[in-house]
Enzyme design. Structure first.
Site, mmCIF file in Angstrom:
data_model
loop_
_atom_site.group_PDB
_atom_site.id
_atom_site.type_symbol
_atom_site.label_atom_id
_atom_site.label_comp_id
_atom_site.label_asym_id
_atom_site.label_seq_id
_atom_site.Cartn_x
_atom_site.Cartn_y
_atom_site.Cartn_z
ATOM 1 N N LYS A 10 39.537 36.400 34.829
ATOM 2 C CA LYS A 10 39.106 36.873 36.147
ATOM 3 C C LYS A 10 38.089 35.918 36.794
ATOM 4 C CE LYS A 10 40.036 41.747 35.073
ATOM 5 N NZ LYS A 10 39.540 43.140 35.244
ATOM 6 N N TYR A 50 47.567 45.790 41.230
ATOM 7 C CA TYR A 50 46.818 46.951 40.754
ATOM 8 C C TYR A 50 47.250 48.246 41.448
ATOM 9 C CZ TYR A 50 43.470 44.166 38.013
ATOM 10 O OH TYR A 50 42.877 43.360 37.069
ATOM 11 N N ASN A 113 34.698 42.189 34.380
ATOM 12 C CA ASN A 113 34.854 42.245 32.918
ATOM 13 C C ASN A 113 35.686 41.096 32.338
ATOM 14 O OD1 ASN A 113 37.335 43.167 33.765
ATOM 15 N ND2 ASN A 113 37.387 44.961 32.426
ATOM 16 N N HIS A 116 41.768 40.446 31.905
ATOM 17 C CA HIS A 116 42.712 41.565 31.963
ATOM 18 C C HIS A 116 43.815 41.305 30.950
ATOM 19 C CE1 HIS A 116 45.712 44.427 33.413
ATOM 20 N NE2 HIS A 116 46.574 43.445 33.282
ATOM 21 N N GLU A 127 54.138 42.897 34.653
ATOM 22 C CA GLU A 127 53.058 42.015 35.099
ATOM 23 C C GLU A 127 53.455 40.547 34.998
ATOM 24 O OE1 GLU A 127 49.491 45.164 33.941
ATOM 25 O OE2 GLU A 127 49.654 43.284 32.812
HETATM 26 P P1 CMP Z 1 41.696 45.780 34.241
HETATM 27 O O1 CMP Z 1 42.240 45.789 32.856
HETATM 28 O O2 CMP Z 1 41.861 44.515 35.005
HETATM 29 O O3 CMP Z 1 42.365 46.968 35.064
HETATM 30 C C1 CMP Z 1 41.722 47.603 36.163
HETATM 31 C C2 CMP Z 1 40.282 47.227 36.279
HETATM 32 O O4 CMP Z 1 39.478 48.107 37.038
HETATM 33 C C3 CMP Z 1 39.635 47.215 34.915
HETATM 34 O O5 CMP Z 1 40.134 46.117 34.168
HETATM 35 C C4 CMP Z 1 38.154 47.221 35.263
HETATM 36 O O6 CMP Z 1 37.636 45.909 35.445
HETATM 37 C C5 CMP Z 1 38.112 47.911 36.639
HETATM 38 N N1 CMP Z 1 37.424 49.197 36.562
HETATM 39 C C6 CMP Z 1 36.322 49.529 37.241
HETATM 40 N N2 CMP Z 1 35.944 50.778 36.962
HETATM 41 C C7 CMP Z 1 36.844 51.266 36.073
HETATM 42 C C8 CMP Z 1 36.984 52.516 35.399
HETATM 43 N N3 CMP Z 1 36.144 53.534 35.577
HETATM 44 N N4 CMP Z 1 38.029 52.660 34.527
HETATM 45 C C9 CMP Z 1 38.919 51.660 34.347
HETATM 46 N N5 CMP Z 1 38.825 50.450 34.976
HETATM 47 C C10 CMP Z 1 37.793 50.259 35.815
#
Ligand code: CMP
Length: 142
Positions: A10, A50, A113, A116, A127
């Site tokens: 990311k 998403y 974070n 992904h 994906e």
């Molecule tokens: P990702 O695996 O990329 O999929 C969706 C993203 O939303 C997730 O990682 C997080 O970075 C972000 N996100 C933010 N808040 C939440 C939450 N409460 N639960 C899950 N994903 C979240």
């Protein structure tokens, strides 16, 4: 079983200059990189990727973050690649991620974070196809 999974490094991790460090983790975990490119996602691309989260309260922040800078997208191949990749990433929330995982080492928050990864073989196929044509994927013969 031999599987493929989909990975995104990311914008936060690209900005930290840790693409190579993260690739090293993949390769050390016996995940082979069989396709890879850098892309700066458009709003439409991020929203489409998403789409399953479109009703969640964090959706707008997620799309804004994912379009804030370039990302690296990868296809990883290996035995049980989906689960193995999830294990080395660690929990979505870095506060809950085990020591030594990518999120524990490189992520600042649940919103930013670092990485992904697909959560199942079915989502991996979807994906991968969202970002790569068949010709862009290079299975290893040795
Ligand atoms: P990702 O695996 O990329 O999929 C969706 C993203 O939303 C997730 O990682 C997080 O970075 C972000 N996100 C933010 N808040 C939440 C939450 N409460 N639960 C899950 N994903 C979240």
């Amino acid at each position: 079983a031999l599987e493929r999974t989909f990975s995104i490094i990311k914008p936060d991790a690209v900005a930290k200059n840790v693409i190579g460090a993260i690739y090293n983790r993949f390769e050390s975990a016996k995940l082979r990189i069989v396709a890879s490119k850098m892309v700066h996602l458009s709003k439409e691309q991020a929203e489409g990727f998403y789409a399953e989260h479109s009703e969640r309260p964090f959706f707008n922040a997620l799309v804004s973050f994912m379009t804030s800078g370039p990302v690296m997208v990868q296809v990883l191949e290996g035995e049980n690649a989906v689960l193995r990749h999830r294990e080395i990433m660690g929990a979505t929330n870095p506060a809950e991620a085990l020591a030594g995982t990518l999120r524990a080492d490189y992520a600042a928050s649940i919103d930013e974070n670092a990485v992904h990864g697909s959560d199942a073989a079915e989502s991996a196929a979807r994906e991968i196809a969202y970002f790569f044509s068949d010709e862009e994927i290079c299975p290893r013969t040795r």
